[in-house]
Each structure stands twice: as C-alpha cells, then as structure tokens.
Design an enzyme around this catalytic site. Sequence first.
Site, PDB file in Angstrom:
ATOM      1  N   LYS A  63       0.876  -0.931  -0.133  1.00 52.95           N
ATOM      2  CA  LYS A  63       0.290   0.100  -0.123  1.00 52.95           C
ATOM      3  C   LYS A  63       0.937   0.941  -0.369  1.00 52.95           C
ATOM      4  O   LYS A  63       0.410   2.144  -1.138  1.00 52.95           O
ATOM      5  CB  LYS A  63      -1.216  -0.193   1.166  1.00 52.95           C
ATOM      6  CG  LYS A  63      -1.892  -1.601   1.249  1.00 52.95           C
ATOM      7  CD  LYS A  63      -2.781  -1.091   2.585  1.00 52.95           C
ATOM      8  CE  LYS A  63      -2.040  -0.493   4.009  1.00 52.95           C
ATOM      9  NZ  LYS A  63      -1.741  -2.483   4.736  1.00 52.95           N
TER      10      LYS A  63
ATOM     11  N   ARG B 205      -9.810   1.224   8.677  1.00 56.58           N
ATOM     12  CA  ARG B 205      -9.201  -0.374   9.256  1.00 56.58           C
ATOM     13  C   ARG B 205     -10.525  -0.950  10.079  1.00 56.58           C
ATOM     14  O   ARG B 205      -9.866  -2.409  10.348  1.00 56.58           O
ATOM     15  CB  ARG B 205      -7.904  -0.694   9.790  1.00 56.58           C
ATOM     16  CG  ARG B 205      -6.766  -0.895   9.582  1.00 56.58           C
ATOM     17  CD  ARG B 205      -5.341  -0.368  10.556  1.00 56.58           C
ATOM     18  NE  ARG B 205      -4.732  -1.286  10.234  1.00 56.58           N
ATOM     19  CZ  ARG B 205      -3.417  -0.621   9.581  1.00 56.58           C
ATOM     20  NH1 ARG B 205      -3.888   0.259   9.478  1.00 56.58           N
ATOM     21  NH2 ARG B 205      -2.747  -1.154   9.240  1.00 56.58           N
TER      22      ARG B 205
ATOM     23  N   ARG C 176      12.182  -6.004   5.630  1.00 57.19           N
ATOM     24  CA  ARG C 176      12.765  -5.072   4.814  1.00 57.19           C
ATOM     25  C   ARG C 176      13.047  -4.296   5.711  1.00 57.19           C
ATOM     26  O   ARG C 176      13.221  -4.088   6.827  1.00 57.19           O
ATOM     27  CB  ARG C 176      10.382  -4.259   4.372  1.00 57.19           C
ATOM     28  CG  ARG C 176      10.308  -4.136   5.393  1.00 57.19           C
ATOM     29  CD  ARG C 176       8.369  -3.502   4.683  1.00 57.19           C
ATOM     30  NE  ARG C 176       7.505  -3.238   5.259  1.00 57.19           N
ATOM     31  CZ  ARG C 176       6.611  -3.106   6.000  1.00 57.19           C
ATOM     32  NH1 ARG C 176       5.671  -3.102   4.607  1.00 57.19           N
ATOM     33  NH2 ARG C 176       5.298  -2.796   6.945  1.00 57.19           N
TER      34      ARG C 176
HETATM   35  P1  AMP Z   1       0.767   0.890   9.138  1.00 55.54           P
HETATM   36  O1  AMP Z   1       1.584   1.484   9.133  1.00 55.54           O
HETATM   37  O2  AMP Z   1      -0.415   0.847   8.097  1.00 55.54           O
HETATM   38  O3  AMP Z   1       0.730  -1.116   8.760  1.00 55.54           O
HETATM   39  O4  AMP Z   1       0.415   0.660  10.191  1.00 55.54           O
HETATM   40  C1  AMP Z   1       1.012   0.333  12.009  1.00 55.54           C
HETATM   41  C2  AMP Z   1       0.259   0.015  13.364  1.00 55.54           C
HETATM   42  O5  AMP Z   1      -0.732   1.493  13.502  1.00 55.54           O
HETATM   43  C3  AMP Z   1      -0.687  -0.816  13.394  1.00 55.54           C
HETATM   44  O6  AMP Z   1       0.173  -2.532  13.527  1.00 55.54           O
HETATM   45  C4  AMP Z   1      -1.598  -0.270  14.080  1.00 55.54           C
HETATM   46  O7  AMP Z   1      -0.896  -0.517  15.614  1.00 55.54           O
HETATM   47  C5  AMP Z   1      -1.224   1.654  14.077  1.00 55.54           C
HETATM   48  N1  AMP Z   1      -2.294   2.065  12.948  1.00 55.54           N
HETATM   49  C6  AMP Z   1      -2.246   2.663  11.537  1.00 55.54           C
HETATM   50  N2  AMP Z   1      -3.760   2.473  11.136  1.00 55.54           N
HETATM   51  C7  AMP Z   1      -4.462   2.520  11.936  1.00 55.54           C
HETATM   52  C8  AMP Z   1      -5.730   2.932  12.131  1.00 55.54           C
HETATM   53  N3  AMP Z   1      -6.318   2.966  11.126  1.00 55.54           N
HETATM   54  N4  AMP Z   1      -6.604   2.496  13.006  1.00 55.54           N
HETATM   55  C9  AMP Z   1      -5.882   1.822  14.707  1.00 55.54           C
HETATM   56  N5  AMP Z   1      -4.623   0.904  13.835  1.00 55.54           N
HETATM   57  C10 AMP Z   1      -3.665   2.471  13.209  1.00 55.54           C
END
Ligand code: AMP
Length: 215
Positions: A13, A88, A127
């Site tokens: 993404k 999410r 990564r």
């Molecule tokens: P990501 O970089 O999108 O993989 O997000 C890393 C971490 O941030 C996730 O595993 C969650 O702990 C938190 N996080 C990111 N976006 C969300 C969201 N929309 N809702 C809840 N937690 C989030």
Amino acid sequence: MNIILLGPPGAGKGTQAQFLVADHSMVQLSTGDMLRSAVKEGTPVGLKAKAIMDAGELVSDEIVSALIGDALDRLDADTGVIFDGYPRTAPQAASLEELLASRHRSLNHVIELNVDVDALIERITGRFTCAGCGEGYHNIYKMPESEGVCDKCGHTEFKRRPDDNAETVRKRMEEYRGKTAPILPIYEERGIVTRVDGMADMETVRAEIAKILGS
Ligand code: AMP
C-alpha cells in the site's frame, strides 16, 4: 479523486501510494506514518499508541479518525487523497463517511491489494529503509548495490520498523482479517471496489491501478 488502498500489512500500500503521489499529484494520508511520527515526537497520541503498535494491535478509532480529520482540514478541497491504512474497522469506515461528507468529498475507488500470507511475512520481515532519505530496501529482493551504503543518498545507516517482526506481523494479519476485511462489503455494494493482484511486481501493480483510475 479520493481513494482507499486496502490490504494486509506488506501488501504494498505504501509503495503504491507513493507512485500515486508521483503520477497523479495526490496526497497520501497514512495513519501508520502519522502514528509513527507521533511516537517519534513523543506527543500524547504517540505515548498512547506506542505499546499498541508494538504489539500489532489497533490504535483506537477515535485517535485515528481525529488524525485523518485534522489532515483533511489542512488540504485544499480539490486535492485528491489516498487513504493508506485507514479505515481499518467498521467504526472508522463510518467516521470516514462523515469526515468526507462534511468536506464535500466522496470516495471514488477502493482498491484492495490481494496477497499470499506466507509471502507477506517474508516481504515484511526483510524490509528496511535508509535512515537518511527513507529509500526502501529488502534483505532478499533489494539490497543496496554497495553493502551498507544507500544507493540513493550515500547514507550508511538503515532502520527497520519495530513492528516488522514475524510475531507482530501475524497479529497485524489477524487484525486485518478480523476487523478490516469485513468493511469491504460496504463499498462493494456501491460498486467501487477493485481487487488487484498485489503479488505481481510493483510496476505491474502501478499500471493496474493507473488503469482503474482511468489514466
Ligand atoms: P501501518 O503502517 O498501516 O501498517 O500501521 C502500523 C500500525 O499503526 C498498525 O499495526 C496499528 O497499530 C497502527 N495503525 C495504523 N493505522 C491504523 C488505523 N487506521 N487504526 C488503528 N490502528 C492503526
């Protein structure tokens, strides 16, 4: 144009959002990036979020929706937005509807990147990025040409996300399957969902997404 990029962690993404920023002058709103900055700066949100993120669990709906609302308020009304990692959960999807409607925006596309779970674990745990310019690398697929030196900026320090370990990744997958994938039917009913094979190489995925956006 406002689009959601959906897919489990490691589906690509962030990479595709960067392409969209370059190709379509859109703005990427990544709640993961916003939360990582908050953690780094030690803000109240960051202090609350850190342990939750390290465990691969989800930060509260209120916190992330507030971050998105604030970010939308800083944009011009006609700037296209890529929602990356948000919504999410079902409550986040409902909040997004309100956030968009109150700003006279609407959703044009929801693009889901489909991927194979075993391959994802390999992708994610390998990564890392340059600590200087943020260029992405991978233990197997893309090592720097000269060992220990960033191809792009020459920096010699690299970093890995603390939540990119196999155990946390499994938890993040579980959260995706249990809480995020179930929001897709809301968008399917509206006929705005397209699935893309996220296992294809990144340029192929980039071209597929460009086709969906009609460019
Ligand atoms: P990501 O970089 O999108 O993989 O997000 C890393 C971490 O941030 C996730 O595993 C969650 O702990 C938190 N996080 C990111 N976006 C969300 C969201 N929309 N809702 C809840 N937690 C989030």
